[in-house]
Structures are given as structure tokens and as C-alpha cells.
Scaffold this motif. Structure first.
Motif, PDB file in Angstrom:
ATOM      1  N   LYS A 251       0.841  -1.209   0.000  1.00 58.80           N
ATOM      2  CA  LYS A 251       0.000   0.000   0.000  1.00 58.80           C
ATOM      3  C   LYS A 251       0.867   1.248   0.000  1.00 58.80           C
ATOM      4  CE  LYS A 251      -4.007  -1.971   0.262  1.00 58.80           C
ATOM      5  NZ  LYS A 251      -4.984  -1.808  -0.800  1.00 58.80           N
ATOM      6  N   ARG A 252       0.253   2.373  -0.402  1.00 55.44           N
ATOM      7  CA  ARG A 252       0.923   3.675  -0.361  1.00 55.44           C
ATOM      8  C   ARG A 252       0.382   4.457   0.842  1.00 55.44           C
ATOM      9  NH1 ARG A 252       3.811   6.439  -3.672  1.00 55.44           N
ATOM     10  NH2 ARG A 252       3.234   5.258  -5.511  1.00 55.44           N
ATOM     11  N   VAL A 253       1.272   5.117   1.577  1.00 54.87           N
ATOM     12  CA  VAL A 253       0.883   5.932   2.727  1.00 54.87           C
ATOM     13  C   VAL A 253       0.313   7.259   2.216  1.00 54.87           C
ATOM     14  CG1 VAL A 253       1.719   7.116   4.798  1.00 54.87           C
ATOM     15  CG2 VAL A 253       2.680   4.893   4.155  1.00 54.87           C
ATOM     16  N   ILE A 254      -0.911   7.603   2.649  1.00 51.75           N
ATOM     17  CA  ILE A 254      -1.499   8.883   2.242  1.00 51.75           C
ATOM     18  C   ILE A 254      -1.601   9.863   3.398  1.00 51.75           C
ATOM     19  CG2 ILE A 254      -2.759   7.902   0.306  1.00 51.75           C
ATOM     20  CD1 ILE A 254      -5.323   8.146   2.028  1.00 51.75           C
ATOM     21  N   ALA A 255      -1.429   9.390   4.626  1.00 51.72           N
ATOM     22  CA  ALA A 255      -1.476  10.274   5.798  1.00 51.72           C
ATOM     23  C   ALA A 255      -0.625   9.658   6.899  1.00 51.72           C
ATOM     24  CB  ALA A 255      -2.903  10.472   6.273  1.00 51.72           C
ATOM     25  N   THR A 256      -0.142  10.507   7.776  1.00 55.55           N
ATOM     26  CA  THR A 256       0.670  10.036   8.898  1.00 55.55           C
ATOM     27  C   THR A 256       0.046  10.519  10.210  1.00 55.55           C
ATOM     28  OG1 THR A 256       2.111  11.957   8.660  1.00 55.55           O
ATOM     29  CG2 THR A 256       2.798   9.960   7.535  1.00 55.55           C
ATOM     30  N   ALA A 257       0.703  10.227  11.312  1.00 55.74           N
ATOM     31  CA  ALA A 257       0.175  10.553  12.635  1.00 55.74           C
ATOM     32  C   ALA A 257      -0.238  12.018  12.726  1.00 55.74           C
ATOM     33  CB  ALA A 257       1.227  10.251  13.699  1.00 55.74           C
ATOM     34  N   GLY A 258      -1.420  12.253  13.246  1.00 58.60           N
ATOM     35  CA  GLY A 258      -1.930  13.604  13.436  1.00 58.60           C
ATOM     36  C   GLY A 258      -2.783  14.096  12.285  1.00 58.60           C
ATOM     37  N   GLN A 259      -2.662  13.491  11.113  1.00 57.24           N
ATOM     38  CA  GLN A 259      -3.464  13.904   9.976  1.00 57.24           C
ATOM     39  C   GLN A 259      -4.798  13.154   9.971  1.00 57.24           C
ATOM     40  OE1 GLN A 259      -0.538  13.098   6.861  1.00 57.24           O
ATOM     41  NE2 GLN A 259      -0.467  15.298   6.466  1.00 57.24           N
ATOM     42  N   THR A 260      -5.778  13.749   9.327  1.00 59.19           N
ATOM     43  CA  THR A 260      -7.107  13.148   9.222  1.00 59.19           C
ATOM     44  C   THR A 260      -7.415  12.871   7.765  1.00 59.19           C
ATOM     45  OG1 THR A 260      -7.853  14.392  11.145  1.00 59.19           O
ATOM     46  CG2 THR A 260      -9.555  13.487   9.724  1.00 59.19           C
ATOM     47  N   VAL A 261      -7.907  11.672   7.485  1.00 54.84           N
ATOM     48  CA  VAL A 261      -8.322  11.307   6.131  1.00 54.84           C
ATOM     49  C   VAL A 261      -9.842  11.356   6.084  1.00 54.84           C
ATOM     50  CG1 VAL A 261      -8.356   9.465   4.396  1.00 54.84           C
ATOM     51  CG2 VAL A 261      -6.321   9.818   5.811  1.00 54.84           C
ATOM     52  N   TYR A 262     -10.370  12.041   5.058  1.00 57.40           N
ATOM     53  CA  TYR A 262     -11.811  12.154   4.882  1.00 57.40           C
ATOM     54  C   TYR A 262     -12.158  11.631   3.493  1.00 57.40           C
ATOM     55  CZ  TYR A 262     -16.424  14.159   4.198  1.00 57.40           C
ATOM     56  OH  TYR A 262     -17.759  14.326   3.923  1.00 57.40           O
ATOM     57  N   ILE A 263     -13.099  10.706   3.413  1.00 55.78           N
ATOM     58  CA  ILE A 263     -13.573  10.178   2.139  1.00 55.78           C
ATOM     59  C   ILE A 263     -15.054  10.511   2.040  1.00 55.78           C
ATOM     60  CG2 ILE A 263     -13.845   8.132   0.686  1.00 55.78           C
ATOM     61  CD1 ILE A 263     -11.594   6.838   2.383  1.00 55.78           C
ATOM     62  N   ASP A 264     -15.425  11.310   1.035  1.00 59.06           N
ATOM     63  CA  ASP A 264     -16.824  11.707   0.912  1.00 59.06           C
ATOM     64  C   ASP A 264     -17.636  10.628   0.191  1.00 59.06           C
ATOM     65  OD1 ASP A 264     -16.515  12.040  -1.864  1.00 59.06           O
ATOM     66  OD2 ASP A 264     -16.438  14.222  -1.754  1.00 59.06           O
ATOM     67  N   GLU A 265     -18.936  10.882   0.047  1.00 58.41           N
ATOM     68  CA  GLU A 265     -19.840   9.892  -0.533  1.00 58.41           C
ATOM     69  C   GLU A 265     -19.540   9.584  -1.997  1.00 58.41           C
ATOM     70  OE1 GLU A 265     -21.327  13.972  -0.933  1.00 58.41           O
ATOM     71  OE2 GLU A 265     -20.881  12.811   0.854  1.00 58.41           O
ATOM     72  N   LYS A 266     -18.791  10.452  -2.678  1.00 61.49           N
ATOM     73  CA  LYS A 266     -18.408  10.211  -4.069  1.00 61.49           C
ATOM     74  C   LYS A 266     -17.069   9.474  -4.173  1.00 61.49           C
ATOM     75  CE  LYS A 266     -20.808  14.252  -5.821  1.00 61.49           C
ATOM     76  NZ  LYS A 266     -20.663  15.554  -6.504  1.00 61.49           N
ATOM     77  N   GLY A 267     -16.412   9.249  -3.028  1.00 65.88           N
ATOM     78  CA  GLY A 267     -15.131   8.565  -3.017  1.00 65.88           C
ATOM     79  C   GLY A 267     -13.927   9.484  -3.112  1.00 65.88           C
ATOM     80  N   THR A 268     -14.150  10.797  -3.055  1.00 64.71           N
ATOM     81  CA  THR A 268     -13.053  11.759  -3.084  1.00 64.71           C
ATOM     82  C   THR A 268     -12.313  11.705  -1.750  1.00 64.71           C
ATOM     83  OG1 THR A 268     -14.308  13.184  -4.565  1.00 64.71           O
ATOM     84  CG2 THR A 268     -12.453  14.184  -3.398  1.00 64.71           C
ATOM     85  N   VAL A 269     -10.994  11.544  -1.817  1.00 62.25           N
ATOM     86  CA  VAL A 269     -10.172  11.420  -0.612  1.00 62.25           C
ATOM     87  C   VAL A 269      -9.472  12.745  -0.329  1.00 62.25           C
ATOM     88  CG1 VAL A 269      -8.260  10.176   0.465  1.00 62.25           C
ATOM     89  CG2 VAL A 269      -9.786   8.977  -1.119  1.00 62.25           C
ATOM     90  N   SER A 270      -9.609  13.236   0.902  1.00 61.14           N
ATOM     91  CA  SER A 270      -8.939  14.457   1.345  1.00 61.14           C
ATOM     92  C   SER A 270      -8.111  14.139   2.580  1.00 61.14           C
ATOM     93  CB  SER A 270      -9.958  15.549   1.691  1.00 61.14           C
ATOM     94  OG  SER A 270     -10.753  15.857   0.572  1.00 61.14           O
ATOM     95  N   VAL A 271      -6.987  14.844   2.719  1.00 60.56           N
ATOM     96  CA  VAL A 271      -6.119  14.674   3.882  1.00 60.56           C
ATOM     97  C   VAL A 271      -5.919  16.048   4.509  1.00 60.56           C
ATOM     98  CG1 VAL A 271      -3.862  13.902   4.697  1.00 60.56           C
ATOM     99  CG2 VAL A 271      -4.947  12.735   2.775  1.00 60.56           C
ATOM    100  N   TYR A 272      -6.133  16.124   5.840  1.00 59.18           N
ATOM    101  CA  TYR A 272      -6.027  17.400   6.545  1.00 59.18           C
ATOM    102  C   TYR A 272      -5.027  17.297   7.690  1.00 59.18           C
ATOM    103  CZ  TYR A 272     -10.123  18.629   3.883  1.00 59.18           C
ATOM    104  OH  TYR A 272     -10.973  18.881   2.842  1.00 59.18           O
ATOM    105  N   ASN A 273      -4.272  18.377   7.878  1.00 60.72           N
ATOM    106  CA  ASN A 273      -3.328  18.502   8.981  1.00 60.72           C
ATOM    107  C   ASN A 273      -4.066  18.994  10.215  1.00 60.72           C
ATOM    108  OD1 ASN A 273      -0.898  17.831   7.506  1.00 60.72           O
ATOM    109  ND2 ASN A 273      -1.232  19.753   6.419  1.00 60.72           N
ATOM    110  N   PRO A 274      -3.452  18.865  11.395  1.00 63.28           N
ATOM    111  CA  PRO A 274      -4.106  19.333  12.619  1.00 63.28           C
ATOM    112  C   PRO A 274      -4.499  20.818  12.588  1.00 63.28           C
ATOM    113  CG  PRO A 274      -2.233  17.956  13.177  1.00 63.28           C
ATOM    114  CD  PRO A 274      -2.191  18.185  11.685  1.00 63.28           C
ATOM    115  N   ASP A 275      -3.751  21.641  11.823  1.00 64.43           N
ATOM    116  CA  ASP A 275      -4.080  23.065  11.752  1.00 64.43           C
ATOM    117  C   ASP A 275      -5.197  23.366  10.751  1.00 64.43           C
ATOM    118  OD1 ASP A 275      -2.876  22.839   9.258  1.00 64.43           O
ATOM    119  OD2 ASP A 275      -1.227  24.211   9.706  1.00 64.43           O
ATOM    120  N   GLY A 276      -5.739  22.324  10.112  1.00 59.23           N
ATOM    121  CA  GLY A 276      -6.841  22.504   9.167  1.00 59.23           C
ATOM    122  C   GLY A 276      -6.406  22.644   7.725  1.00 59.23           C
ATOM    123  N   SER A 277      -5.100  22.821   7.499  1.00 52.64           N
ATOM    124  CA  SER A 277      -4.642  22.899   6.118  1.00 52.64           C
ATOM    125  C   SER A 277      -4.688  21.504   5.497  1.00 52.64           C
ATOM    126  CB  SER A 277      -3.211  23.451   6.049  1.00 52.64           C
ATOM    127  OG  SER A 277      -2.311  22.554   6.680  1.00 52.64           O
TER     128      SER A 277
END
Length: 82
Positions: free
Chosen positions: A41-67
């Protein structure tokens, strides 16, 4: 997304003193998943980051500061700089 690994490619794997970073390729093994066979597998996020997958399957990664932002599906890179 383009394949990073193709058939008959070889990997040199080392687990000693390693902390995964974004975009790294990792090999995991679990007796409960895939009959204990290695999973690549490929790493898309690390400790402290949040992965969000919406209902369309779009993947987003956010840092603790919201960026952060949407994962670029074409090449697997993040659409922002961490």
C-alpha cells in the motif's frame, strides 16, 4: 491513478528503525486479511493527519491546523504541500 509497481517489479523491504512518510510504499501482513499474504500500500497520511472520504469517493487529507486538501487521483500525490 498510475501504477507505481508493475508485474515482476522487485522491492527491497526493511522494517528496522523506520517511520513511514507520505507517499511511501509499505508492506503489511495480517493473518486476518488476505490469508496472511503481504499487502502493498501507499501511505497517504501520517500521525496527526485526518483522512476524509466523501460519498463520491473523493479522498482528502487534513493537517491538525486545518490545512490540507484533496488527494490528486491522477498520480497519487497530495494536492498541497505538507
Amino acid at each position: 491513478m498510475q501504477h507505481t509497481l508493475e508485474g515482476n517489479d522487485k522491492l527491497l523491504i526493511s522494517g528496522l528503525f523506520y517511520t513511514p512518510s507520505e507517499s511511501d510504499i509499505v508492506v503489511i501482513q495480517s493473518p486476518k486479511i488476505n490469508d496472511g499474504k503481504a499487502i502493498v500500500k501507499r501511505v497517504i497520511a501520517t500521525a496527526g493527519q485526518t483522512v476524509y472520504i466523501d460519498e463520491k469517493g473523493t479522498v482528502s487529507v487534513y493537517n491538525p491546523d486545518g490545512s490540507g486538501g484533496v488527494l490528486n487521483e491522477e498520480d497519487g500525490s497530495l494536492g498541497y504541500t505538507v
